[in-house]
Design an enzyme around this catalytic site. Structure first.
Site, mmCIF file in Angstrom:
data_model
loop_
_atom_site.group_PDB
_atom_site.id
_atom_site.type_symbol
_atom_site.label_atom_id
_atom_site.label_comp_id
_atom_site.label_asym_id
_atom_site.label_seq_id
_atom_site.Cartn_x
_atom_site.Cartn_y
_atom_site.Cartn_z
ATOM 1 N N GLY B 47 0.830 -1.197 0.000
ATOM 2 C CA GLY B 47 0.000 0.000 0.000
ATOM 3 C C GLY B 47 0.867 1.251 0.000
ATOM 4 C CD GLN B 48 5.114 -0.432 -0.127
ATOM 5 O OE1 GLN B 48 3.982 -0.825 -0.306
ATOM 6 N NE2 GLN B 48 6.131 -1.250 -0.010
ATOM 7 C CB SER B 86 11.598 -4.472 6.902
ATOM 8 O OG SER B 86 12.787 -5.133 6.530
ATOM 9 C CB ALA B 87 15.135 -1.512 7.106
ATOM 10 C CB SER B 88 12.556 3.120 5.388
ATOM 11 O OG SER B 88 11.697 3.253 6.479
ATOM 12 C CE LYS B 284 19.051 11.332 1.837
ATOM 13 N NZ LYS B 284 19.262 12.254 2.945
ATOM 14 N N GLY B 285 15.067 6.128 1.567
ATOM 15 C CA GLY B 285 13.929 5.552 2.288
ATOM 16 C C GLY B 285 13.278 6.629 3.134
ATOM 17 C CD GLU B 288 10.871 1.492 9.587
ATOM 18 O OE1 GLU B 288 10.990 0.842 10.622
ATOM 19 O OE2 GLU B 288 11.515 1.256 8.547
#
Ligand code: FES
Ligand code: FES
Lengths: 161, 345
Positions: B47-48, B86-88, B284-285, B288
């Site tokens: 969903g991101q 995970s971890a953006s 970048k990520g 989070e």
């Protein structure tokens, strides 16, 4: 001996007459998903707390996980599948896409049905009325404000068309 | 009495796994004869908006339409391994893998285009659905004609990408060295009102500035910023996971309270773009990073309003009344603002 009870469900779903002989005593969400394959009706909690299973019963937003299926006999049910199609989206579906009021999408069918009900009874809602109308619909992904804006935009689209 | 407070929360975040841990993503891309593209990505869509972003990256690389790209993602029967989402890290690591796969396939397309246009391969560009040499841009080939020729002539139509994001680690003694490949920064302001009689805290407004390197899709980035702020607000004011002997004691939406539309203040998403030299187009990520500063911003706003710091979340009325000394504070959680150097370093 099979002691399952059966019933004939006669009702209107998404504008079509439905007559289905099926197991009785279930929830409306089970009938819609399992018997009619309307998978847009989402079960987030099954206990009336999240709003993701919202459908319209005679135009009123109800939680299909708390509604006995027999209550819909002789009535009209509208689910997310009934308000628009892939080539002809409902204005609120269009607005949700344009505003980005959707992420994982799990809350979205229920959210849209709550919005559709609001716009039917109140074509020009203010922000507070929109928030009140969707405050029973939980969303874990968005910040809600893009959903609120989608409903505002849909109201504009619908009044100008 | 209603007290008013403003608080800041800031953070720095290492994108990906860092500290020499395995951190990679794999991607493949294929150009069909009709010019449409398929991307295979191991990273999943939650969903991101990752699939959207990967489509955009492929379309950008080949100069084609976003609509002509399809993404197959996170299906172990079909897609290569990219590790967890995970971890953006997904836009950063998976995005780079897709970029590599596209550039790998572009080499083949470039050499074929150079043959067809009788030009030097290094001058070939992909833009607006056409492929041409910069020495003679008038003489171009439509992208779908080129890919058609690719298949008709039996040339390679598949590209492969593997992006390694692992870092060398830090020195165990000095903690100096290469911890993460990229760092994201974020800062948020929260404005609150605290009712000293009821203990209720109302967040009036949140401003959230997140350094995303480059917003490949600004609307999706805003979605992450706004959603992140609401999760942080839930953590600050409402959400309290109670676990006893490994069993959740409040695993219902009526006992574990999430923010609803009625709990959410206006949120101003502020996109800051400081390009990352290794990120895809500088991205970048950022997922989070958009969540982390909200809770401290709100708790700092509470401290600003009443002069006392809440040591644990959530700031439900009961805990606020303990903090203010209205209710007896058995748990001794209230910490005077004088106990903590202000600012806290
Ligand atoms: S599934 Fe019906 S309210 Fe959650
Ligand atoms: S979009 Fe994921 S729950 Fe609302």
């Amino acid at each position: 001996m099979d002691d399952t009870n059966y019933i004939t469900m006669e009702l209107t779903v998404n504008g079509r007459r439905v007559s289905k002989h099926c197991r009785s005593g279930r929830r409306l969400i089970d009938f819609l998903r399992d018997d009619l394959n309307l998978m847009g009706v989402k079960e987030g909690c099954g206990e009336g707390e999240c709003g993701s299973c919202t459908v319209l019963l005679d135009g009123k937003a109800v939680l299909s996980c708390l509604t006995p299926m027999e209550k819909a006999i002789g009535h009209e049910v509208i689910t997310i599948e009934g308000i628009g199609s892939a080539n002809r989206l409902h204005p609120l579906q269009e607005a949700i896409i344009e505003e980005g009021g959707i992420q994982c999408g799990f809350c979205t069918p229920g959210m849209i049905m709550s919005g559709v009900e609001l716009l039917a009874r109140n074509p020009h809602p203010d922000r507070a009325e929109i928030i009140a109308a969707i405050s029973g619909n939980l969303c874990r992904c968005t910040g809600y404000q893009k959903i609120v804006r989608s409903i505002e935009q849909a109201a504009q689209k619908m009044s100008s068309s | 009495m209603k007290l008013h407070g403003i608080g800041v929360g800031s953070m720095v975040y290492g994108v990906g796994y860092g500290f020499a841990r395995p951190d990679f993503a794999t991607a493949e891309v294929e150009a069909a004869a009709d010019g449409s593209l398929t991307v295979w990505s191991g990273a999943s869509e939650l969903g991101q908006g990752l699939r959207t972003v990967l489509c955009q990256i492929a379309a950008q690389e080949f100069g084609t339409d976003y609509q002509d790209v399809r993404v197959v993602s996170a299906d172990s029967e079909k897609t290569p391994d990219s590790g967890p989402v995970s971890a953006s890290r997904s836009t950063y690591v998976q995005g780079n893998a897709v970029l590599q796969a596209c550039r790998d396939l572009k080499e083949e397309l470039r050499s074929l285009a150079a043959e067809m246009l009788k030009a030097d391969p290094s001058t070939i560009e992909f833009s607006g659905g056409y492929v041409f040499s910069t020495t003679n841009p008038e003489n171009s080939i439509a992208f779908h004609i080129l890919t058609g020729q690719l298949h008709a002539r039996g040339r390679r139509s598949h590209g492969f990408g593997w992006y390694d994001n692992h870092t060398e680690d830090v020195d165990k003694e000095t903690s100096q060295g290469d911890a993460y490949s990229s760092f994201a920064w974020a800062s948020q302001l929260a404005e609150i009102e605290l009712d000293t009689e009821t203990g209720e805290v109302t967040v009036l407004r949140i401003a959230s500035a997140t350094d995303v390197g480059k917003a490949i899709n600004p609307k999706l980035v805003e979605g992450q910023i706004e959603g992140g702020a609401v999760q942080g607000l839930g953590f600050a004011l409402l959400e309290d996971m109670k676990v006893e002997r490994g069993v959740f004691k409040n695993s219902h939406f009526s006992t574990y309270i999430l923010p609803t539309a009625a709990d959410v203040p206006p949120i101003d998403p502020i996109i800051v773009e400081v390009p990352d030299p290794k990120g895809p187009y500088g991205a970048k990520g950022m997922a989070e990073p958009a969540t982390i500063p909200t809770t401290p911003a709100i708790l700092n706003a509470i401290a600003d309003a009443c002069g006392k710091w809440l040591k644990s979340t959530p700031a439900i009325p009961e805990n606020i009344l303990h903090l203010l000394g209205v209710l007896p504070d058995e748990r001794k959680e209230a910490l005077s603002i004088k106990d903590i150097p202000y600012p806290p370093f």
